[in-house]
Design an enzyme around this catalytic site. Structure first.
Site, PDB file in Angstrom:
ATOM      1  N   HIS A   1      70.246 -46.507  38.405  1.00  0.00           N
ATOM      2  CA  HIS A   1      70.198 -47.998  39.148  1.00  0.00           C
ATOM      3  C   HIS A   1      70.016 -49.041  38.191  1.00  0.00           C
ATOM      4  O   HIS A   1      69.283 -49.128  37.372  1.00  0.00           O
ATOM      5  CB  HIS A   1      68.955 -47.749  40.060  1.00  0.00           C
ATOM      6  CG  HIS A   1      68.826 -48.582  41.472  1.00  0.00           C
ATOM      7  ND1 HIS A   1      68.577 -50.123  41.058  1.00  0.00           N
ATOM      8  CD2 HIS A   1      69.271 -48.668  42.346  1.00  0.00           C
ATOM      9  CE1 HIS A   1      68.746 -50.736  42.112  1.00  0.00           C
ATOM     10  NE2 HIS A   1      69.000 -50.008  43.146  1.00  0.00           N
TER      11      HIS A   1
ATOM     12  N   SER B   1      58.744 -48.936  45.379  1.00  0.00           N
ATOM     13  CA  SER B   1      60.257 -49.521  45.590  1.00  0.00           C
ATOM     14  C   SER B   1      61.292 -48.556  46.200  1.00  0.00           C
ATOM     15  O   SER B   1      61.128 -47.377  45.837  1.00  0.00           O
ATOM     16  CB  SER B   1      60.708 -50.053  44.292  1.00  0.00           C
ATOM     17  OG  SER B   1      62.068 -50.674  44.495  1.00  0.00           O
TER      18      SER B   1
ATOM     19  N   LYS C   1      57.732 -46.189  38.170  1.00  0.00           N
ATOM     20  CA  LYS C   1      57.115 -46.134  39.664  1.00  0.00           C
ATOM     21  C   LYS C   1      57.168 -45.035  40.297  1.00  0.00           C
ATOM     22  O   LYS C   1      56.276 -44.330  40.897  1.00  0.00           O
ATOM     23  CB  LYS C   1      57.916 -47.085  40.416  1.00  0.00           C
ATOM     24  CG  LYS C   1      57.705 -48.535  40.426  1.00  0.00           C
ATOM     25  CD  LYS C   1      58.345 -49.511  41.268  1.00  0.00           C
ATOM     26  CE  LYS C   1      58.150 -51.100  40.921  1.00  0.00           C
ATOM     27  NZ  LYS C   1      56.636 -51.519  41.270  1.00  0.00           N
TER      28      LYS C   1
HETATM   29  N1  NAP Z   1      60.985 -58.097  43.878  1.00  0.00           N
HETATM   30  C1  NAP Z   1      61.529 -57.213  44.771  1.00  0.00           C
HETATM   31  O1  NAP Z   1      62.395 -57.593  45.345  1.00  0.00           O
HETATM   32  C2  NAP Z   1      60.748 -55.899  44.780  1.00  0.00           C
HETATM   33  C3  NAP Z   1      61.394 -55.135  45.708  1.00  0.00           C
HETATM   34  C4  NAP Z   1      60.763 -53.727  45.986  1.00  0.00           C
HETATM   35  C5  NAP Z   1      59.315 -53.510  45.352  1.00  0.00           C
HETATM   36  N2  NAP Z   1      58.769 -54.323  44.381  1.00  0.00           N
HETATM   37  C6  NAP Z   1      57.644 -54.102  43.850  1.00  0.00           C
HETATM   38  O2  NAP Z   1      56.564 -54.737  44.647  1.00  0.00           O
HETATM   39  C7  NAP Z   1      55.448 -54.766  43.912  1.00  0.00           C
HETATM   40  C8  NAP Z   1      55.093 -56.275  44.366  1.00  0.00           C
HETATM   41  O3  NAP Z   1      55.998 -57.333  43.902  1.00  0.00           O
HETATM   42  P1  NAP Z   1      55.632 -58.906  43.925  1.00  0.00           P
HETATM   43  O4  NAP Z   1      56.918 -59.629  43.440  1.00  0.00           O
HETATM   44  O5  NAP Z   1      55.143 -59.390  45.354  1.00  0.00           O
HETATM   45  O6  NAP Z   1      54.519 -58.741  42.717  1.00  0.00           O
HETATM   46  P2  NAP Z   1      54.066 -59.952  41.803  1.00  0.00           P
HETATM   47  O7  NAP Z   1      54.323 -61.575  42.482  1.00  0.00           O
HETATM   48  O8  NAP Z   1      55.190 -59.765  40.638  1.00  0.00           O
HETATM   49  O9  NAP Z   1      52.676 -59.730  41.356  1.00  0.00           O
HETATM   50  C9  NAP Z   1      52.309 -58.903  40.525  1.00  0.00           C
HETATM   51  C10 NAP Z   1      50.865 -58.765  40.339  1.00  0.00           C
HETATM   52  O10 NAP Z   1      50.476 -57.707  39.500  1.00  0.00           O
HETATM   53  C11 NAP Z   1      49.412 -58.121  38.582  1.00  0.00           C
HETATM   54  N3  NAP Z   1      49.412 -57.440  37.580  1.00  0.00           N
HETATM   55  C12 NAP Z   1      50.302 -57.443  36.694  1.00  0.00           C
HETATM   56  N4  NAP Z   1      49.726 -56.792  35.357  1.00  0.00           N
HETATM   57  C13 NAP Z   1      48.486 -56.446  35.872  1.00  0.00           C
HETATM   58  C14 NAP Z   1      47.491 -55.730  34.874  1.00  0.00           C
HETATM   59  N5  NAP Z   1      47.843 -55.288  33.797  1.00  0.00           N
HETATM   60  N6  NAP Z   1      46.340 -55.737  35.699  1.00  0.00           N
HETATM   61  C15 NAP Z   1      46.033 -56.108  36.850  1.00  0.00           C
HETATM   62  N7  NAP Z   1      46.926 -56.953  37.519  1.00  0.00           N
HETATM   63  C16 NAP Z   1      48.170 -56.973  37.045  1.00  0.00           C
HETATM   64  C17 NAP Z   1      49.697 -59.767  38.662  1.00  0.00           C
HETATM   65  O11 NAP Z   1      48.781 -60.489  38.065  1.00  0.00           O
HETATM   66  P3  NAP Z   1      48.852 -61.650  37.554  1.00  0.00           P
HETATM   67  O12 NAP Z   1      48.735 -62.792  38.933  1.00  0.00           O
HETATM   68  O13 NAP Z   1      47.471 -62.173  36.733  1.00  0.00           O
HETATM   69  O14 NAP Z   1      50.027 -61.832  36.924  1.00  0.00           O
HETATM   70  C18 NAP Z   1      50.203 -59.969  40.144  1.00  0.00           C
HETATM   71  O15 NAP Z   1      48.997 -60.177  40.621  1.00  0.00           O
HETATM   72  C19 NAP Z   1      55.696 -54.698  42.629  1.00  0.00           C
HETATM   73  O16 NAP Z   1      55.311 -53.364  42.219  1.00  0.00           O
HETATM   74  C20 NAP Z   1      57.102 -54.887  42.551  1.00  0.00           C
HETATM   75  O17 NAP Z   1      57.711 -53.983  41.440  1.00  0.00           O
HETATM   76  C21 NAP Z   1      59.300 -55.711  44.081  1.00  0.00           C
END
Ligand code: NAP
Length: 219
Positions: A119, A111, A131
């Site tokens: 933050h 991120s 992270k």
């Molecule tokens: N949201 C934002 O604006 C933003 C901005 C910058 C960076 N990010 C980062 O970008 C990344 C992707 O974000 P996203 O929103 O697309 O993700 P997301 O839709 O929340 O998906 C997270 C994934 O992680 C899996 N997961 C969680 N715990 C796990 C475990 N113990 N073992 C295996 N899999 C696990 C989930 O599985 P399940 O489907 O089984 O729950 C899901 O497939 C994340 O690291 C997030 O923090 C997000």
């Protein structure tokens, strides 16, 4: 090349899988719930049930994969240990196994702003801190890596150009998840993406650039 995708059922992970399939790269997807995954991922993806917090499962799960893309992330909630566990320990477990398996390239979705302690996102149980710890663990692992730090993620794709910059130089902005997925997958074949941390957002006024050019522009 065979790609192992952790977090494959996630909003970014599923798009990473899609971009890999588009390029005819075989995919092995780590999923926690097989039924859920079958409803999300294409049929030509090998599904393997497992959890990044269960390291003993991971060597078998990775099997004959040669590269790893990790798009896992803790779900916001009331468990104060969730970001520590998923965003740090889980990634660390993958890195440790990757080393024993001779993985050729490890791509992590991290991120923007991970270096900023004060933050607002750190109100979610220090998620940026964890992270950053995961990033540092990868950087010290000896694995070839690309750490992709996106801005705010959007589900809707658009025609904006990608801005790619050095670590700790972008502090706001957003980007469609599809573009994040493209950057992650292109990193696997771009020499200039190796062992780099790249920050990405998308902006309408930015002309489209090739991925080679984008990765080369980052130190
Ligand atoms: N949201 C934002 O604006 C933003 C901005 C910058 C960076 N990010 C980062 O970008 C990344 C992707 O974000 P996203 O929103 O697309 O993700 P997301 O839709 O929340 O998906 C997270 C994934 O992680 C899996 N997961 C969680 N715990 C796990 C475990 N113990 N073992 C295996 N899999 C696990 C989930 O599985 P399940 O489907 O089984 O729950 C899901 O497939 C994340 O690291 C997030 O923090 C997000």
């Amino acid at each position: 090349m065979k790609a192992f995708v952790a977090g494959a059922t996630g909003q970014t992970g599923r798009r990473i899988v899609e971009e890999l399939i588009k390029r005819n790269i075989p995919v092995r997807a780590l999923v926690r719930d097989l039924d859920k995954a079958r409803g999300i991922l294409p049929a030509n993806v090998e599904l393997v049930q497992g959890d990044v917090l269960q390291p003993t499962q991971l060597a078998d799960a990775i099997a004959d994969s040669t590269v790893i893309l990790c798009a896992t992330g803790a779900t916001p909630g009331f468990d104060p240990t969730a970001p520590y566990k998923v965003d740090f320990e889980g990634t660390k477990n993958l890195v440790d196994i990757a080393k024993t398996k001779g993985i050729e390239h490890f791509v992590l979705v991290s991120s923007l702003c991970v270096s900023q302690f004060f933050h607002p996102l750190n109100l979610f149980w220090l998620i940026l801190v964890w992270k950053k710890q995961a990033e540092e663990y990868i950087q010290k692992s000896g694995l070839t890596y690309t750490i992709v730090r996106p801005g705010g993620l959007k589900n809707e794709d658009n025609a904006d150009g990608i801005v790619m910059q050095n670590a700790d130089t972008l502090f706001d902005g957003s980007i469609p998840r599809q573009k994040v997925a493209q950057v992650c997958v292109e990193a696997l074949t771009e020499t200039a993406a190796r062992n780099k941390v790249v920050e990405i957002v998308a902006k309408p006024e930015i002309p489209a650039q090739g991925f080679s050019e984008l990765f080369t522009s980052v130190a």
